[in-house]
Design a protein around this motif. Structure first.
Motif, PDB file in Angstrom:
ATOM      1  N   GLU A  62      14.542 -70.991  79.804  1.00  0.00           N
ATOM      2  CA  GLU A  62      16.005 -71.145  79.694  1.00  0.00           C
ATOM      3  C   GLU A  62      16.565 -71.514  81.062  1.00  0.00           C
ATOM      4  O   GLU A  62      17.372 -72.424  81.202  1.00  0.00           O
ATOM      5  N   ALA A  63      16.105 -70.783  82.079  1.00  0.00           N
ATOM      6  CA  ALA A  63      16.648 -70.989  83.432  1.00  0.00           C
ATOM      7  C   ALA A  63      16.025 -72.198  84.114  1.00  0.00           C
ATOM      8  O   ALA A  63      16.684 -72.886  84.892  1.00  0.00           O
ATOM      9  N   TYR A  64      14.746 -72.443  83.837  1.00  0.00           N
ATOM     10  CA  TYR A  64      14.033 -73.546  84.496  1.00  0.00           C
ATOM     11  C   TYR A  64      13.360 -74.397  83.413  1.00  0.00           C
ATOM     12  O   TYR A  64      12.149 -74.311  83.214  1.00  0.00           O
ATOM     13  N   ALA A  65      14.170 -75.193  82.691  1.00  0.00           N
ATOM     14  CA  ALA A  65      13.614 -76.019  81.617  1.00  0.00           C
ATOM     15  C   ALA A  65      12.576 -76.967  82.216  1.00  0.00           C
ATOM     16  O   ALA A  65      12.707 -77.432  83.350  1.00  0.00           O
ATOM     17  N   TYR A  66      11.520 -77.227  81.443  1.00  0.00           N
ATOM     18  CA  TYR A  66      10.388 -77.988  81.958  1.00  0.00           C
ATOM     19  C   TYR A  66       9.911 -78.967  80.896  1.00  0.00           C
ATOM     20  O   TYR A  66       9.919 -78.624  79.713  1.00  0.00           O
ATOM     21  N   PRO A  67       9.429 -80.149  81.232  1.00  0.00           N
ATOM     22  CA  PRO A  67       9.393 -80.700  82.583  1.00  0.00           C
ATOM     23  C   PRO A  67      10.762 -81.208  83.014  1.00  0.00           C
ATOM     24  O   PRO A  67      11.665 -81.301  82.185  1.00  0.00           O
ATOM     25  N   ALA A  68      10.900 -81.562  84.311  1.00  0.00           N
ATOM     26  CA  ALA A  68      12.161 -82.091  84.821  1.00  0.00           C
ATOM     27  C   ALA A  68      12.573 -83.234  83.894  1.00  0.00           C
ATOM     28  O   ALA A  68      11.826 -84.202  83.746  1.00  0.00           O
ATOM     29  N   PRO A  69      13.700 -83.088  83.199  1.00  0.00           N
ATOM     30  CA  PRO A  69      14.002 -84.057  82.150  1.00  0.00           C
ATOM     31  C   PRO A  69      14.421 -85.412  82.705  1.00  0.00           C
ATOM     32  O   PRO A  69      15.052 -85.476  83.742  1.00  0.00           O
ATOM     33  N   PHE A  70      14.042 -86.494  82.010  1.00  0.00           N
ATOM     34  CA  PHE A  70      14.610 -87.785  82.360  1.00  0.00           C
ATOM     35  C   PHE A  70      15.561 -88.200  81.250  1.00  0.00           C
ATOM     36  O   PHE A  70      15.548 -87.621  80.154  1.00  0.00           O
ATOM     37  N   THR A  71      16.395 -89.192  81.521  1.00  0.00           N
ATOM     38  CA  THR A  71      17.530 -89.428  80.633  1.00  0.00           C
ATOM     39  C   THR A  71      17.369 -90.618  79.710  1.00  0.00           C
ATOM     40  O   THR A  71      18.190 -90.800  78.810  1.00  0.00           O
ATOM     41  N   ASP A  72      16.356 -91.448  79.905  1.00  0.00           N
ATOM     42  CA  ASP A  72      16.202 -92.617  79.039  1.00  0.00           C
ATOM     43  C   ASP A  72      14.723 -92.872  78.774  1.00  0.00           C
ATOM     44  O   ASP A  72      13.976 -93.251  79.679  1.00  0.00           O
ATOM     45  N   LEU A  73      14.312 -92.652  77.521  1.00  0.00           N
ATOM     46  CA  LEU A  73      12.896 -92.807  77.178  1.00  0.00           C
ATOM     47  C   LEU A  73      12.440 -94.247  77.345  1.00  0.00           C
ATOM     48  O   LEU A  73      11.372 -94.510  77.901  1.00  0.00           O
ATOM     49  N   ALA A  74      13.279 -95.192  76.859  1.00  0.00           N
ATOM     50  CA  ALA A  74      12.858 -96.598  76.880  1.00  0.00           C
ATOM     51  C   ALA A  74      12.647 -97.056  78.318  1.00  0.00           C
ATOM     52  O   ALA A  74      11.656 -97.737  78.623  1.00  0.00           O
ATOM     53  N   ALA A  75      13.570 -96.659  79.206  1.00  0.00           N
ATOM     54  CA  ALA A  75      13.443 -97.081  80.603  1.00  0.00           C
ATOM     55  C   ALA A  75      12.190 -96.468  81.221  1.00  0.00           C
ATOM     56  O   ALA A  75      11.443 -97.117  81.960  1.00  0.00           O
ATOM     57  N   GLN A  76      11.939 -95.212  80.898  1.00  0.00           N
ATOM     58  CA  GLN A  76      10.773 -94.518  81.459  1.00  0.00           C
ATOM     59  C   GLN A  76       9.476 -95.173  80.972  1.00  0.00           C
ATOM     60  O   GLN A  76       8.540 -95.367  81.741  1.00  0.00           O
ATOM     61  N   VAL A  83       8.330 -72.963  89.923  1.00  0.00           N
ATOM     62  CA  VAL A  83       8.385 -71.688  89.189  1.00  0.00           C
ATOM     63  C   VAL A  83       7.288 -71.666  88.129  1.00  0.00           C
ATOM     64  O   VAL A  83       6.565 -70.676  87.966  1.00  0.00           O
ATOM     65  N   ASP A  84       7.155 -72.783  87.398  1.00  0.00           N
ATOM     66  CA  ASP A  84       6.165 -72.876  86.325  1.00  0.00           C
ATOM     67  C   ASP A  84       4.750 -72.619  86.859  1.00  0.00           C
ATOM     68  O   ASP A  84       3.893 -72.091  86.158  1.00  0.00           O
ATOM     69  N   THR A  85       4.523 -72.990  88.105  1.00  0.00           N
ATOM     70  CA  THR A  85       3.178 -72.869  88.669  1.00  0.00           C
ATOM     71  C   THR A  85       2.959 -71.507  89.353  1.00  0.00           C
ATOM     72  O   THR A  85       1.979 -70.819  89.077  1.00  0.00           O
ATOM     73  N   PHE A  86       3.872 -71.141  90.242  1.00  0.00           N
ATOM     74  CA  PHE A  86       3.581 -69.981  91.096  1.00  0.00           C
ATOM     75  C   PHE A  86       4.302 -68.694  90.687  1.00  0.00           C
ATOM     76  O   PHE A  86       3.906 -67.611  91.099  1.00  0.00           O
ATOM     77  N   LEU A  87       5.390 -68.829  89.919  1.00  0.00           N
ATOM     78  CA  LEU A  87       6.146 -67.609  89.565  1.00  0.00           C
ATOM     79  C   LEU A  87       6.116 -67.356  88.063  1.00  0.00           C
ATOM     80  O   LEU A  87       6.999 -66.698  87.515  1.00  0.00           O
ATOM     81  N   HIS A  88       5.127 -67.897  87.404  1.00  0.00           N
ATOM     82  CA  HIS A  88       5.064 -67.718  85.947  1.00  0.00           C
ATOM     83  C   HIS A  88       4.646 -66.283  85.615  1.00  0.00           C
ATOM     84  O   HIS A  88       3.726 -65.754  86.241  1.00  0.00           O
ATOM     85  N   PRO A  89       5.324 -65.663  84.645  1.00  0.00           N
ATOM     86  CA  PRO A  89       4.942 -64.281  84.330  1.00  0.00           C
ATOM     87  C   PRO A  89       3.648 -64.189  83.537  1.00  0.00           C
ATOM     88  O   PRO A  89       3.024 -63.123  83.473  1.00  0.00           O
ATOM     89  N   GLN A  90       3.224 -65.306  82.924  1.00  0.00           N
ATOM     90  CA  GLN A  90       2.047 -65.210  82.047  1.00  0.00           C
ATOM     91  C   GLN A  90       1.342 -66.553  82.003  1.00  0.00           C
ATOM     92  O   GLN A  90       1.858 -67.503  81.425  1.00  0.00           O
ATOM     93  N   ASP A  91       0.203 -66.659  82.625  1.00  0.00           N
ATOM     94  CA  ASP A  91      -0.616 -67.822  82.331  1.00  0.00           C
ATOM     95  C   ASP A  91      -2.064 -67.550  82.641  1.00  0.00           C
ATOM     96  O   ASP A  91      -2.397 -66.661  83.427  1.00  0.00           O
ATOM     97  N   ARG A  92      -2.926 -68.271  81.972  1.00  0.00           N
ATOM     98  CA  ARG A  92      -4.352 -68.142  82.219  1.00  0.00           C
ATOM     99  C   ARG A  92      -4.973 -69.536  82.152  1.00  0.00           C
ATOM    100  O   ARG A  92      -4.317 -70.498  81.755  1.00  0.00           O
ATOM    101  N   ALA A  93      -6.209 -69.627  82.585  1.00  0.00           N
ATOM    102  CA  ALA A  93      -6.847 -70.942  82.618  1.00  0.00           C
ATOM    103  C   ALA A  93      -8.264 -70.833  82.067  1.00  0.00           C
ATOM    104  O   ALA A  93      -8.798 -69.729  81.927  1.00  0.00           O
ATOM    105  N   TYR A  94      -8.837 -71.992  81.769  1.00  0.00           N
ATOM    106  CA  TYR A  94     -10.109 -72.042  81.049  1.00  0.00           C
ATOM    107  C   TYR A  94     -11.115 -72.940  81.777  1.00  0.00           C
ATOM    108  O   TYR A  94     -10.736 -73.999  82.284  1.00  0.00           O
TER     109      TYR A  94
END
Ligand SMILES: C[S@@+](CC[C@H](N)C(=O)[O-])C[C@H]1O[C@@H](n2cnc3c(N)ncnc32)[C@H](O)[C@@H]1O
Length: 426
Positions: free
Chosen positions: A13-27, A218-229
């Motif tokens: 909610e506070a840090y929506a991810y990924p950083a949004p872009f505004t135009d799909l066609a342009a991207q 935040v998603d990388t270093f301050l995440h409250p819950q993640d694991r890797a495989y």
């Protein structure tokens, strides 16, 4: 919703991810694409042939962009996006309106309750989500429960080796009770700057430009819950939940050909000689650079196609090759360290003055002879290998050598991740 998901929801909610872009066609015009999109990766998801109907696609934990992107690039299909975060869904809605995506529906909710939609999906895309659940297995089983019998999933799960430093820093920051806030991020960034130059977390930061963005940090270093495989853990995760591995989205990271290009032929050959699963596991340990695993999965069962095309079978000429997105012609000539294709036998520069043709993708460059380049360019997903063997550019290859050289070349292009192969008629 459990406590972990409540914390995860608060973060997005506070840090929506990924950083949004505004135009799909342009991207997209600038070259943006998403790995595993069924519009580009049908040959990976359904090597036996894509279901011949508009697809129903689920983006589970869609974030800010993914559901709209899938709806925009699969206009004939219906896309449902589900996410815990209203802030993320709000941006999906913005893109929906901007691009007139009548084929997109968005729901706020937990992917573990997705069965409540009362739907089955031909394709489920779930990237960067399951490793944030307290019980990823329960999440995967919930998705498998709404996957149609011939349906396919693409998953992205974090990779353990490259994220070693991430977990070291997460652990330290958690003990320091650094909050997910502007002050917390600023403190953590100052702390990172003081780490030793060769600290594993710094090493990770150098390769991840997106971490300049606070939401990604935040998603990388301050995440409250993640694991890797690791590779064996990915395979076990699928199989203990009733799914079959359907192939890596990019083989370049798993097969010795490209991934071990810097090693000597002695080492590369020893690793390449291993059975596939052992090869992937060893490559992961030797390269240490896999921060994520992207893969396809299907329901396990008798009719489930094997993840690798059978280039040794008598029917190999009925395979239908298709280039992956991102592969493009590049400047040829004179580059030291061009990765990968040292062993392609039909490099006509050895036998004629014909100029080499270069292609590149994701930092790999390959230099090809005209016959090989013609094969790669003709691999558009509409023609079988048998048809490609009749290309005029191959006429100069002696008839007896044409089939074995083509087979070897195409198999190597598959191991380098440049080509996917559907089986049967195009
Ligand atoms: C790292 S983002 C990835 C977004 C998107 N899949 C992508 O690849 O761009 C993770 C997203 O998953 C969502 N999420 C996490 N746990 C979830 C759950 N249990 N159910 C639904 N969404 C969830 C988060 O709100 C967040 O938007």
């Amino acid at each position: 919703m459990d406590d972990v998901s409540r914390m995860v929801a608060r973060q997005y909610e506070a840090y929506a991810y990924p950083a949004p872009f505004t135009d799909l066609a342009a991207q997209i015009a600038e070259g943006y694409f998403e790995f595993g999109n069924p519009a580009d990766y049908a040959a990976l998801l359904w090597p036996e042939g894509r279901p011949r109907r508009p697809l129903s696609i689920l983006a589970a934990g869609c974030g800010t962009v993914q559901a709209a992107y899938l709806a925009h690039t699969n206009r004939d299909s219906e896309v449902i996006g589900v996410d815990l975060s209203e802030a993320s869904l709000a941006h999906e809605r913005f893109l929906q309106e901007r691009h007139g995506l009548a084929n997109l529906r968005l729901f706020r909710g937990d992917l573990r309750e997705v069965h409540e939609l009362g739907r089955r999906f031909d394709c489920i895309v779930c990237s960067g989500v399951l490793h944030h659940l307290a019980d990823p297995d329960a999440g995967l089983r919930a998705l498998a429960g709404v996957l149609a019998p011939q349906g396919a999933m693409t998953l992205m799960l974090y990779g353990a080796t490259a994220r070693t430093g991430v977990y070291m820093l997460q652990d330290a920051l958690r003990r320091l009770r650094v909050p997910q806030s502007a002050e917390g991020v600023a403190f953590a960034r100052r702390l990172v700057e003081q780490l030793p130059d060769d600290h594993f977390a710094r090493w990770y930061l150098r390769g991840a430009a997106e971490l300049r963005d606070d939401a990604a940090f935040v998603d990388t270093f301050l995440h409250p819950q993640d694991r890797a495989y690791t590779v064996p853990q990915v395979l076990d995760f699928l199989e203990r939940n009733g799914l079959a591995f359907g192939g890596w989205v990019d083989n370049a990271h798993y097969y010795a050909d490209a991934a071990l290009a810097r090693f000597t032929p002695e080492v590369r050959g020893a690793v390449a000689a291993l059975p596939a699963r052992e090869q992937w596991a060893v490559v992961e340990m030797l390269t240490q650079n896999l921060g994520m695993h992207m893969l396809a999965a299907r329901h396990a069962g008798e009719g489930t196609p094997a993840p690798e095309p059978d280039f040794a079978s008598p029917g190999w000429q009925s395979l239908v090759p298709r280039r992956v997105p991102g592969l493009r012609r590049a400047e040829a000539g004179g580059r030291a360290g061009s990765a990968g294709v040292a062993s392609i036998a039909d490099n006509p520069r050895a036998s004629s003055a014909a100029p080499a043709v270069a292609f590149s993708r994701s930092g790999q460059t390959i230099e090809l002879g005209p016959g090989q380049a013609a094969l790669l360019e003709a691999a558009d997903g509409s023609r079988r290998i048998a048809d490609l063997l009749a290309l005029p550019a191959l006429a100069q290859v002696p008839a007896a050598a044409r089939e074995p050289l083509t087979r070897e070349f195409l198999a190597q292009m598959w191991r380098l991740g440049h080509l996917l192969f559907a089986r049967g008629a195009a």
